[in-house]
Design a protein around this motif. Structure first.
Motif, PDB file in Angstrom:
ATOM      1  N   ALA A 234      43.034  69.454  34.988  1.00  0.00           N
ATOM      2  CA  ALA A 234      43.649  70.745  34.662  1.00  0.00           C
ATOM      3  C   ALA A 234      43.209  71.269  33.299  1.00  0.00           C
ATOM      4  CB  ALA A 234      45.171  70.612  34.685  1.00  0.00           C
ATOM      5  N   GLY A 235      42.638  70.414  32.473  1.00  0.00           N
ATOM      6  CA  GLY A 235      42.227  70.809  31.129  1.00  0.00           C
ATOM      7  C   GLY A 235      41.949  69.563  30.310  1.00  0.00           C
ATOM      8  N   PHE A 236      41.976  69.704  28.992  1.00  0.00           N
ATOM      9  CA  PHE A 236      41.713  68.575  28.109  1.00  0.00           C
ATOM     10  C   PHE A 236      42.703  68.570  26.948  1.00  0.00           C
ATOM     11  CE2 PHE A 236      37.743  69.088  30.315  1.00  0.00           C
ATOM     12  CZ  PHE A 236      37.292  67.799  30.490  1.00  0.00           C
ATOM     13  N   HIS A 237      43.063  67.372  26.517  1.00  0.00           N
ATOM     14  CA  HIS A 237      43.787  67.180  25.259  1.00  0.00           C
ATOM     15  C   HIS A 237      42.776  66.568  24.308  1.00  0.00           C
ATOM     16  CE1 HIS A 237      47.085  66.309  22.502  1.00  0.00           C
ATOM     17  NE2 HIS A 237      46.510  65.126  22.307  1.00  0.00           N
ATOM     18  N   ARG A 238      42.377  67.338  23.309  1.00  0.00           N
ATOM     19  CA  ARG A 238      41.196  66.979  22.524  1.00  0.00           C
ATOM     20  C   ARG A 238      40.021  66.807  23.511  1.00  0.00           C
ATOM     21  NH1 ARG A 238      44.841  68.347  19.639  1.00  0.00           N
ATOM     22  NH2 ARG A 238      45.439  67.448  17.626  1.00  0.00           N
ATOM     23  N   ASN A 239      39.522  65.580  23.700  1.00  0.00           N
ATOM     24  CA  ASN A 239      38.409  65.374  24.633  1.00  0.00           C
ATOM     25  C   ASN A 239      38.753  64.423  25.775  1.00  0.00           C
ATOM     26  OD1 ASN A 239      36.357  67.037  23.380  1.00  0.00           O
ATOM     27  ND2 ASN A 239      36.342  65.544  21.702  1.00  0.00           N
ATOM     28  N   THR A 240      40.048  64.186  25.971  1.00  0.00           N
ATOM     29  CA  THR A 240      40.450  63.363  27.112  1.00  0.00           C
ATOM     30  C   THR A 240      41.044  64.278  28.175  1.00  0.00           C
ATOM     31  OG1 THR A 240      41.535  61.278  27.719  1.00  0.00           O
ATOM     32  CG2 THR A 240      42.848  62.826  26.443  1.00  0.00           C
ATOM     33  N   PRO A 241      40.726  64.048  29.449  1.00  0.00           N
ATOM     34  CA  PRO A 241      41.191  64.976  30.487  1.00  0.00           C
ATOM     35  C   PRO A 241      42.693  64.927  30.711  1.00  0.00           C
ATOM     36  CG  PRO A 241      40.012  63.119  31.463  1.00  0.00           C
ATOM     37  CD  PRO A 241      39.826  63.006  29.986  1.00  0.00           C
ATOM     38  N   LYS A 242      43.242  66.093  31.053  1.00  0.00           N
ATOM     39  CA  LYS A 242      44.641  66.199  31.482  1.00  0.00           C
ATOM     40  C   LYS A 242      44.626  66.325  32.995  1.00  0.00           C
ATOM     41  CE  LYS A 242      47.295  68.949  28.997  1.00  0.00           C
ATOM     42  NZ  LYS A 242      47.726  70.170  28.258  1.00  0.00           N
ATOM     43  N   LEU A 243      45.321  65.396  33.656  1.00  0.00           N
ATOM     44  CA  LEU A 243      45.266  65.290  35.105  1.00  0.00           C
ATOM     45  C   LEU A 243      46.532  65.838  35.745  1.00  0.00           C
ATOM     46  CD1 LEU A 243      43.921  61.621  35.384  1.00  0.00           C
ATOM     47  CD2 LEU A 243      42.591  63.741  35.211  1.00  0.00           C
ATOM     48  N   ASN A 244      46.344  66.522  36.846  1.00  0.00           N
ATOM     49  CA  ASN A 244      47.441  66.947  37.701  1.00  0.00           C
ATOM     50  C   ASN A 244      47.411  66.059  38.936  1.00  0.00           C
ATOM     51  OD1 ASN A 244      49.388  68.303  39.166  1.00  0.00           O
ATOM     52  ND2 ASN A 244      48.055  70.003  39.716  1.00  0.00           N
ATOM     53  N   PHE A 245      48.481  65.294  39.174  1.00  0.00           N
ATOM     54  CA  PHE A 245      48.522  64.418  40.344  1.00  0.00           C
ATOM     55  C   PHE A 245      48.646  65.276  41.602  1.00  0.00           C
ATOM     56  CE2 PHE A 245      50.795  62.065  43.609  1.00  0.00           C
ATOM     57  CZ  PHE A 245      50.067  60.898  43.688  1.00  0.00           C
ATOM     58  N   ILE A 246      47.756  65.047  42.580  1.00  0.00           N
ATOM     59  CA  ILE A 246      47.770  65.827  43.816  1.00  0.00           C
ATOM     60  C   ILE A 246      48.438  65.055  44.947  1.00  0.00           C
ATOM     61  CG2 ILE A 246      46.359  67.012  45.550  1.00  0.00           C
ATOM     62  CD1 ILE A 246      46.367  68.330  42.769  1.00  0.00           C
ATOM     63  N   CYS A 247      47.929  63.877  45.272  1.00  0.00           N
ATOM     64  CA  CYS A 247      48.496  63.111  46.377  1.00  0.00           C
ATOM     65  C   CYS A 247      47.837  61.744  46.430  1.00  0.00           C
ATOM     66  CB  CYS A 247      48.290  63.821  47.732  1.00  0.00           C
ATOM     67  SG  CYS A 247      46.547  64.007  48.215  1.00  0.00           S
ATOM     68  N   ARG A 248      48.397  60.879  47.246  1.00  0.00           N
ATOM     69  CA  ARG A 248      47.722  59.640  47.598  1.00  0.00           C
ATOM     70  C   ARG A 248      46.645  59.976  48.627  1.00  0.00           C
ATOM     71  NH1 ARG A 248      47.580  55.091  45.088  1.00  0.00           N
ATOM     72  NH2 ARG A 248      47.524  53.913  47.026  1.00  0.00           N
ATOM     73  N   ARG A 249      45.505  59.347  48.494  1.00  0.00           N
ATOM     74  CA  ARG A 249      44.400  59.662  49.393  1.00  0.00           C
ATOM     75  C   ARG A 249      44.651  59.164  50.803  1.00  0.00           C
ATOM     76  NH1 ARG A 249      38.032  58.273  48.408  1.00  0.00           N
ATOM     77  NH2 ARG A 249      37.375  58.612  50.553  1.00  0.00           N
ATOM     78  N   LYS A 250      45.414  58.126  50.928  1.00  0.00           N
ATOM     79  CA  LYS A 250      45.619  57.502  52.236  1.00  0.00           C
ATOM     80  C   LYS A 250      46.273  58.473  53.212  1.00  0.00           C
ATOM     81  CE  LYS A 250      47.827  53.518  54.435  1.00  0.00           C
ATOM     82  NZ  LYS A 250      46.628  53.006  55.085  1.00  0.00           N
ATOM     83  N   LEU A 251      45.708  58.573  54.413  1.00  0.00           N
ATOM     84  CA  LEU A 251      46.333  59.355  55.473  1.00  0.00           C
ATOM     85  C   LEU A 251      47.601  58.655  55.920  1.00  0.00           C
ATOM     86  CD1 LEU A 251      43.198  60.147  57.672  1.00  0.00           C
ATOM     87  CD2 LEU A 251      44.344  61.681  56.076  1.00  0.00           C
ATOM     88  N   ILE A 252      48.664  59.425  56.177  1.00  0.00           N
ATOM     89  CA  ILE A 252      49.878  58.792  56.671  1.00  0.00           C
ATOM     90  C   ILE A 252      50.228  59.237  58.083  1.00  0.00           C
ATOM     91  CG2 ILE A 252      50.809  58.479  54.348  1.00  0.00           C
ATOM     92  CD1 ILE A 252      52.766  60.762  54.936  1.00  0.00           C
ATOM     93  N   LEU A 253      49.698  60.369  58.515  1.00  0.00           N
ATOM     94  CA  LEU A 253      49.963  60.830  59.876  1.00  0.00           C
ATOM     95  C   LEU A 253      48.644  61.161  60.557  1.00  0.00           C
ATOM     96  CD1 LEU A 253      53.083  63.144  59.420  1.00  0.00           C
ATOM     97  CD2 LEU A 253      52.991  61.030  60.737  1.00  0.00           C
ATOM     98  N   THR A 254      48.323  60.420  61.578  1.00  0.00           N
ATOM     99  CA  THR A 254      47.127  60.696  62.360  1.00  0.00           C
ATOM    100  C   THR A 254      47.278  60.093  63.748  1.00  0.00           C
ATOM    101  OG1 THR A 254      44.719  60.502  62.455  1.00  0.00           O
ATOM    102  CG2 THR A 254      45.904  58.670  61.450  1.00  0.00           C
ATOM    103  N   VAL A 255      46.912  60.860  64.766  1.00  0.00           N
ATOM    104  CA  VAL A 255      46.956  60.394  66.155  1.00  0.00           C
ATOM    105  C   VAL A 255      45.546  60.300  66.717  1.00  0.00           C
ATOM    106  CG1 VAL A 255      47.712  60.955  68.506  1.00  0.00           C
ATOM    107  CG2 VAL A 255      49.289  61.241  66.582  1.00  0.00           C
ATOM    108  N   ASN A 256      44.745  61.363  66.520  1.00  0.00           N
ATOM    109  CA  ASN A 256      43.338  61.283  66.930  1.00  0.00           C
ATOM    110  C   ASN A 256      42.445  61.924  65.862  1.00  0.00           C
ATOM    111  OD1 ASN A 256      43.792  64.037  67.645  1.00  0.00           O
ATOM    112  ND2 ASN A 256      44.361  63.409  69.715  1.00  0.00           N
ATOM    113  N   ILE A 257      42.164  63.227  65.949  1.00  0.00           N
ATOM    114  CA  ILE A 257      41.296  63.852  64.942  1.00  0.00           C
ATOM    115  C   ILE A 257      42.106  64.523  63.831  1.00  0.00           C
ATOM    116  CG2 ILE A 257      39.429  64.237  66.584  1.00  0.00           C
ATOM    117  CD1 ILE A 257      40.291  67.208  66.642  1.00  0.00           C
TER     118      ILE A 257
END
Length: 602
Positions: free
Chosen positions: A437-460
Motif C-alpha cells: 500500500a506504500g512505504f514507511h521510510r523504505n520498508t513496505p506497508k502491507l495490506n493483508f488481503i487473504c489466505r491464498r489457500k482455497l477453501i471452497l471448491t467442487v470442480n473448476i
C-alpha cells in the motif's frame, strides 16, 4: 514528581524504540541483507541448510551484494510439508542441529483453522524476544494517538492453553502460551505491573470459561482505571462480552460481597482473585443500574458505559476477524470508541507493525520490520487481467512471478510472503496474500488481503475465505433489515452426492421469518463472482447453495472442541470452511433449518 518522572521516562522509551524502527526502516535493504547473513551464520551447520549450501564455503566470504541472489538460487521455496520430517525428528528427541544450531525445546502449535490440522512450528528465545519488541513498538505508536494515564490498567482477555510433551520431551503449546510463560513476558508484566487487571493465575488457569469470568470480574472491579481493552484476536473480546450478557448479575454479587462465584474451582486462581477483590456495594449497584439500561438497548455501548475511561479497543481485526467488527463496534457504541488493529504476524514470525493506529481496521496497513526475518515476495498476477484480484479474490487465479526481495516490491502489486526465520524456516511460503500500500521510510506497508489457500471448491470453482466473507456480508444485509444478527458462520463443500454444492452454516440471534432466510440463501448463491462457480451453477455442475441455520451455542461447542485439543482462546479462529468430520457432526447435529437457493433457476 515521581509520577511525572515515570511518565517522562515512558515517553522517552517510546521515542527511542520508534527512532530505532525509523532507522532500520530507512535502511531496510541493507538491514535485510544483514538479517539474512545473521540467520545463515547462526544456522549454517544445520542439516537442512547444509543440504543446499554445502559448496558455498564461508558465509563471511560472500559478497554482500550477491548474498540474497545466491541464497535464493540455491535454497528452494518450501512448504510446511517440506520441513515437517525435520520438525518431527526434533519432536521425537533428535537434538542434533536439524533446522537451527540454536536449542529448540518448545514447539508452537498452530490454530489448525486454515487447513484443518494443527502444525508444529519451532519456538526459540528469538520468538519471545521479537514478541516483546513488537509489543513495545506498537505501544509506542499507540501512545502517540491514545496516551495512557500513568497508573491506569489494561483489561486483557488473554489465555494460556494446555501444554503437553512430545515423545522427545519437548513442550508443545500455542505460541501465545509459550510467550506468556517466557522471561520476556515477565519483564513486560513487571514494567507495566500497575496496568494489568488479571494476574498470571487467571491467564494460565487452563479453563477459558473460568479465566473469562475472572477477567470480567477484575475488569469491573478496576473499571474506573481501565485505559483500554485488548486481546490477541477480536473474537476473544466479543466472546467475553457475549458471556458478560449472561453473567453480569453473578459478577455484581461477587463485587458487592467481595466473594467469588463457586464456578471458579481452580484453587490457585480463586486464591489469586480473592487476594485482589474486596466488597464494594456502591460499585455493584452502579454496574447493576447500567446493565439494566444496557439490556434494554441490546447492549449497545457496553464498553464505554462500563469502562468510561477506556481510550480504545486493541486486537487483531484483519482477515478472519473482520466479521466480528460489527459486533465490536456495537459494544463500543458505534463511533464512541476507536477500534485499533493490532500488528501482523503468524505462528511462524512477526511481520509488521501498525504505525498508524488511527486508521480503521478495514484500511490498516503494517510496516514490515526488517530485523525479524528475511522476507521475499512472490508477485501474483491475475490470469485474465494481469492484475491480481481485478475480478475475484480467488487466490489460485494467477500467474506467479519470480520471488523478489523486500527492496524490490512495488506499490499496488500483490504478493505471497516468503519467510526465512531465525527459528529454522527457510524460504517458507506463508500462504498470506498481501498488497503493498506504500512505504514507511523504505520498508513496505502491507495490506493483508487473504489466505491464498482455497477453501471452497467442487470442480473448476475457486473461492477463498475473502470471497466467502463478501458473500456472507451480502446475505447479512438482508438479515439486518429483519433486525437479526449473525453470530458466526462457516462453510463446507459437500461432494458426497452429485452434483456437489456449497453449504453455509449460520448461527443467528433474533427471530427471522423463513421467507427472509430463503432470500438470504438465494442472495449469497448469486453473490459469488468466481467465473468457475457461475458457469458450474448455470450448467448444474454445482448444485444450489444450502443455508443451514444452527441452534444457539453451536459455535461455542466448536470452540470447546478446539480448546480440548490444545488450542488457546487467545489464538482461536472460527474455521471458515471445514471438512473435519467431528466439526461437521457438531454442525449438522445443531442444524434446525435448511434452505436451498433458487438462484440460477430458469
Amino acid at each position: 514528581m515521581e509520577t511525572a518522572a515515570r511518565s517522562t521516562s515512558s515517553s522517552c522509551n517510546g521515542d527511542n524504540i520508534i527512532a530505532w524502527f525509523d532507522h532500520v526502516a530507512a535502511n531496510a535493504a541493507l538491514v535485510q541483507t544483514q538479517t539474512l547473513r545473521r540467520i545463515l551464520q547462526l544456522n549454517f551447520g544445520a542439516e537442512y541448510l547444509r543440504k543446499w549450501l554445502a559448496n558455498i564455503g564461508d558465509i563471511e566470504d560472500i559478497d554482500p551484494n550477491a548474498l540474497e541472489s545466491l541464497y535464493s538460487s540455491l535454497v528452494p521455496l518450501a512448504n510446511h510439508s517440506d520441513l515437517e520430517p525435520y520438525i518431527q525428528r526434533i519432536a521425537d528427541g533428535d537434538s542434533s542441529p536439524l533446522l537451527t544450531q540454536q536449542p529448540i525445546d518448545k514447539l508452537s502449535l498452530s490454530s489448525g483453522t486454515t487447513d484443518g490440522r494443527q502444525k508444529f512450528v519451532p519456538f526459540t528465545r528469538h520468538s519471545s524476544q521479537t514478541t516483546l519488541q513488537i509489543f513495545r513498538l506498537a505501544a509506542a505508536y499507540r501512545s502517540r494517538v491514545y496516551p495512557i494515564k500513568e497508573g491506569g490498567r489494561i483489561l486483557e482477555f488473554i489465555y494460556s492453553s494446555k501444554q503437553f510433551k512430545t515423545k522427545g520431551g519437548l513442550t508443545v503449546g500455542t505460541a501465545t502460551t509459550h510467550y506468556f510463560a517466557s522471561e520476556e513476558f515477565k519483564i513486560k508484566q513487571q514494567k507495566t505491573k500497575s496496568f494489568t487487571c488479571s494476574p498470571d493465575e487467571v491467564i494460565s488457569s487452563g479453563d477459558y470459561k473460568q479465566s473469562t469470568y475472572c477477567h470480567l470480574l477484575l475488569g469491573l472491579f478496576f473499571s474506573g482505571d481501565v485505559e483500554f481493552i485488548t486481546s490477541t484476536f477480536a473474537y476473544s473480546i466479543v466472546q467475553a462480552l457475549t458471556s458478560f450478557e449472561e453473567l453480569w448479575k453473578e459478577l455484581c454479587v461477587d463485587i458487592r460481597t467481595g466473594k467469588l462465584s463457586s464456578r471458579i474451582t481452580i484453587p490457585r486462581t480463586r486464591e489469586a482473585v480473592l487476594d485482589i477483590i474486596s466488597p464494594n456495594p456502591t460499585l455493584a449497584m452502579k454496574i447493576e443500574a447500567l446493565c439494566k439500561e444496557l439490556e434494554d438497548e441490546d447492549w449497545f455501548g457496553l464498553i464505554p458505559k462500563l469502562w468510561p475511561n477506556a481510550k480504545h479497543v486493541y486486537s487483531i481485526m484483519t482477515g478472519s476477524m473482520q466479521p466480528y467488527l460489527k459486533k465490536l463496534r456495537h459494544y463500543g457504541g458505534g463511533d464512541q470508541l476507536p477500534l485499533v488493529s493490532a500488528d501482523y504476524g503468524s505462528t511462524e514470525s512477526w511481520i509488521g507493525v501498525n504505525v498508524d493506529p488511527s486508521s480503521p481496521p478495514e484500511r490498516v496497513t503494517f510496516a514490515v520490520i526488517p530485523t525479524f526475518s528475511y522476507f521475499e515476495f512472490i508477485p501474483l498476477y491475475n490470469t485474465l487481467s494481469k492484475e491480481y484480484g481485478a475480478t475475484s479474490a480467488a487466490a489460485d487465479d494467477f500467474i506467479e512471478g519470480e520471488p523478489v526481495p523486500l527492496s524490490q516490491v512495488q506499490i499496488g502489486q500483490r504478493y505471497e510472503i516468503v519467510l526465512t526465520t531465525f527459528t529454522g524456516l527457510y524460504r517458507y511460503r506463508l500462504g498470506d496474500v498481501v498488497e503493498v500500500a506504500g512505504f514507511h521510510r523504505n520498508t513496505p506497508k502491507l495490506n493483508f488481503i487473504c489466505r491464498r489457500k482455497l477453501i471452497l471448491t467442487v470442480n473448476i470453482d475457486k473461492n477463498t475465505e475473502k470471497d466467502l466473507q463478501l458473500v456472507v456480508e451480502r446475505g447479512c444485509q438482508i438479515l439486518s433489515k429483519a433486525r437479526a444478527e449473525l453470530v458466526d458462520f462457516t462453510s463446507h463443500a459437500n461432494v458426497a452426492r452429485q452434483p456437489g454444492h456449497y453449504v453455509i452454516y449460520w448461527e443467528i440471534k433474533g427471530d427471522v421469518a423463513e421467507p427472509v432466510l430463503r432470500e438470504c440463501c438465494r442472495e449469497m448463491d448469486a453473490a459469488f463472482v468466481d467465473h468457475g462457480y457461475i458457469v458450474s451453477r448455470r450448467t448444474n455442475s454445482i448444485g444450489p447453495l444450502e443455508l443451514c441455520i444452527l441452534e444457539r451455542g453451536t459455535f461455542r461447542k466448536i470452540l470447546d472442541h478446539f480448546i480440548g485439543n490444545g488450542a488457546a482462546l487467545s489464538q482461536f479462529k472460527t474455521p471458515r470452511c471445514t471438512s473435519n468430520e467431528v466439526l461437521l457432526k457438531i454442525l449438522n447435529h445443531g442444524t434446525i433449518k435448511r434452505f436451498h437457493s433458487t438462484a440460477y433457476c430458469n
